[in-house]
Design an enzyme around this catalytic site. Structure first.
Site, PDB file in Angstrom:
ATOM      1  N   THR A  67     -16.652  11.340   2.572  1.00 14.85           N
ATOM      2  CA  THR A  67     -16.705  10.363   3.662  1.00 14.85           C
ATOM      3  C   THR A  67     -18.137   9.863   3.826  1.00 14.85           C
ATOM      4  O   THR A  67     -19.091  10.620   3.647  1.00 14.85           O
ATOM      5  CB  THR A  67     -16.183  10.953   4.981  1.00 14.85           C
ATOM      6  OG1 THR A  67     -16.315   9.981   6.025  1.00 14.85           O
ATOM      7  CG2 THR A  67     -16.920  12.221   5.369  1.00 14.85           C
ATOM      8  N   ALA A 110     -15.032  15.185  -5.034  1.00 16.66           N
ATOM      9  CA  ALA A 110     -14.385  16.168  -4.166  1.00 16.66           C
ATOM     10  C   ALA A 110     -13.817  17.339  -4.957  1.00 16.66           C
ATOM     11  O   ALA A 110     -14.040  18.506  -4.614  1.00 16.66           O
ATOM     12  CB  ALA A 110     -13.286  15.483  -3.358  1.00 16.66           C
ATOM     13  N   ARG A 116       0.840  -1.204   0.000  1.00 18.08           N
ATOM     14  CA  ARG A 116       0.000   0.000   0.000  1.00 18.08           C
ATOM     15  C   ARG A 116       0.873   1.252   0.000  1.00 18.08           C
ATOM     16  O   ARG A 116       0.521   2.271  -0.615  1.00 18.08           O
ATOM     17  CB  ARG A 116      -0.927  -0.004   1.215  1.00 18.08           C
ATOM     18  CG  ARG A 116      -1.939  -1.162   1.209  1.00 18.08           C
ATOM     19  CD  ARG A 116      -2.978  -0.984   2.282  1.00 18.08           C
ATOM     20  NE  ARG A 116      -3.901   0.102   1.945  1.00 18.08           N
ATOM     21  CZ  ARG A 116      -4.575   0.810   2.860  1.00 18.08           C
ATOM     22  NH1 ARG A 116      -4.423   0.550   4.146  1.00 18.08           N
ATOM     23  NH2 ARG A 116      -5.396   1.765   2.488  1.00 18.08           N
ATOM     24  N   HIS A 174      -6.288   8.625  11.351  1.00 14.73           N
ATOM     25  CA  HIS A 174      -6.050   7.179  11.275  1.00 14.73           C
ATOM     26  C   HIS A 174      -4.598   6.828  10.993  1.00 14.73           C
ATOM     27  O   HIS A 174      -4.284   5.681  10.687  1.00 14.73           O
ATOM     28  CB  HIS A 174      -6.959   6.565  10.201  1.00 14.73           C
ATOM     29  CG  HIS A 174      -8.409   6.621  10.543  1.00 14.73           C
ATOM     30  ND1 HIS A 174      -9.411   6.321   9.636  1.00 14.73           N
ATOM     31  CD2 HIS A 174      -9.050   6.950  11.690  1.00 14.73           C
ATOM     32  CE1 HIS A 174     -10.597   6.462  10.224  1.00 14.73           C
ATOM     33  NE2 HIS A 174     -10.394   6.846  11.464  1.00 14.73           N
TER      34      HIS A 174
END
Length: 243
Positions: free
Chosen positions: A189, A232, A69, A119
Site C-alpha cells: 500500500t 508481497a 471488473r 473499501h
C-alpha cells in the site's frame, strides 16, 4: 531493526495486525482502479465511474464498469502472498487481524477469515432499499443490475465510492486491532489513503513494531520499524522464513 530481528518479532508476536493494498493483488494480475481505465474506459474520470453522483446520473454505465471488473477478479486466483497471510492467521489464531483496502475478495478465497474489507467487495452487491448484501451470480450468469432477494429493490455495487465514508464498524475494528498489535504488517500500500494509512501509527504509538513490505519507498517508510523492498509474496516468504 534488521531482518533477523523483524523475523523474530513476527514469530514471537501474540497479536498481529495486517493492512494490505493493491500491491498484493497485482501479482494475481488485478489492475488498480486507474490501471483498469483503458480502452473504452480511458475517457472517463474516476469520479465518473465511482461516486454516488455518477450512479445517480447513469447507473447502467456504472454497473457496466463494475461488471467488467467483477469478471476480471473472478478470473484471477489468490497468489502466494494471500496464501502466506492465511497461514499466518492459522498460526496466530485469535491474535490475527487483517484489514484490506482491496475489493477483489482474494483474501477470503485464500482462506483468510479474520478479515475486514475497508473499501467493499466487487463480488457482492448492496440493496439500495434495505441494505442487504449478497453475492453476485457467476459472471456468465450476471446481468446488472441485480435485484435484492429480500425486498426486490435495485442493488448497487458494494463498494465505497469517492465521497463516501468507510464502514464505521470495520474501521473501528481495524483501529482496535492495530492499537493492540505487537507487530503490524503494511503490505503493498502506498500509505497515502487515509484513514487506512493511519493504522500503522496506532501500533507505533503504543510501542509495537511495524514492518512494511513494498517494492518502493512510501510516505510511511521513514516512520516504520523495518521495510522490506520486495513484492508481497516474496517479502512475506522472506519474513516468515526461519533463520
Amino acid at each position: 531493526m534488521n531482518l533477523s530481528q523483524a523475523r523474530a518479532a513476527l514469530s514471537d508476536a501474540r497479536r498481529v495486525a495486517v493492512l494490505t493494498g493493491a500491491g498484493i493483488s497485482a501479482e494475481s494480475g488485478i489492475p488498480t482502479f486507474r490501471d483498469a481505465q483503458t480502452g473504452h474506459w480511458a475517457r472517463f474520470k474516476p469520479e465518473d465511474l465511482a461516486s454516488p453522483e455518477a450512479y445517480f446520473r447513469d447507473p447502467a454505465l456504472v454497473w457496466e464498469w463494475y461488471a467488467g471488473r467483477y469478471r476480471d477478479v473472478m478470473a484471477a486466483t489468490p497468489n502466494t502472498g494471500h496464501t502466506l497471510l492465511a497461514q499466518l492467521e492459522r498460526q496466530k489464531a485469535d491474535g490475527f487481524f487483517l484489514a484490506t483496502q482491496n475489493v477483489d475478495g482474494l483474501h477470503a478465497r485464500a482462506g483468510s477469515e479474520r478479515l475486514v474489507e475497508l473499501h467493499g467487495n466487487l463480488t457482492t452487491a448492496r440493496c439500495e432499499v434495505c441494505g442487504h448484501i449478497e453475492d453476485l451470480p457467476s459472471p456468465q450468469d450476471f446481468t446488472p443490475p441485480p435485484v435484492c432477494s429480500r425486498c426486490g429493490g435495485r442493488m448497487r455495487p458494494n463498494i465505497v465510492w469517492f465521497g463516501e465514508f468507510l464502514p464505521e464498524q470495520a474501521l473501528q475494528a481495524s483501529a482496535d486491532a492495530f492499537a493492540a498489535a505487537d507487530v503490524a504488517l503494511v503490505i503493498g500500500t502506498s500509505g497515502v489513503v487515509y484513514p487506512a494509512a493511519g493504522l500503522a501509527f496506532e501500533t507505533l504509538e503504543r510501542g509495537g513494531t511495524v514492518i512494511e513490505i513494498n517494492p518502493d519507498e512510501t510516505e510511511l517508510t521513514p516512520h516504520l520499524s523495518f521495510s522490506l523492498r520486495d513484492t508481497a509474496s516474496k517479502g512475506l516468504a522472506t519474513l516468515t522464513e526461519e533463520d
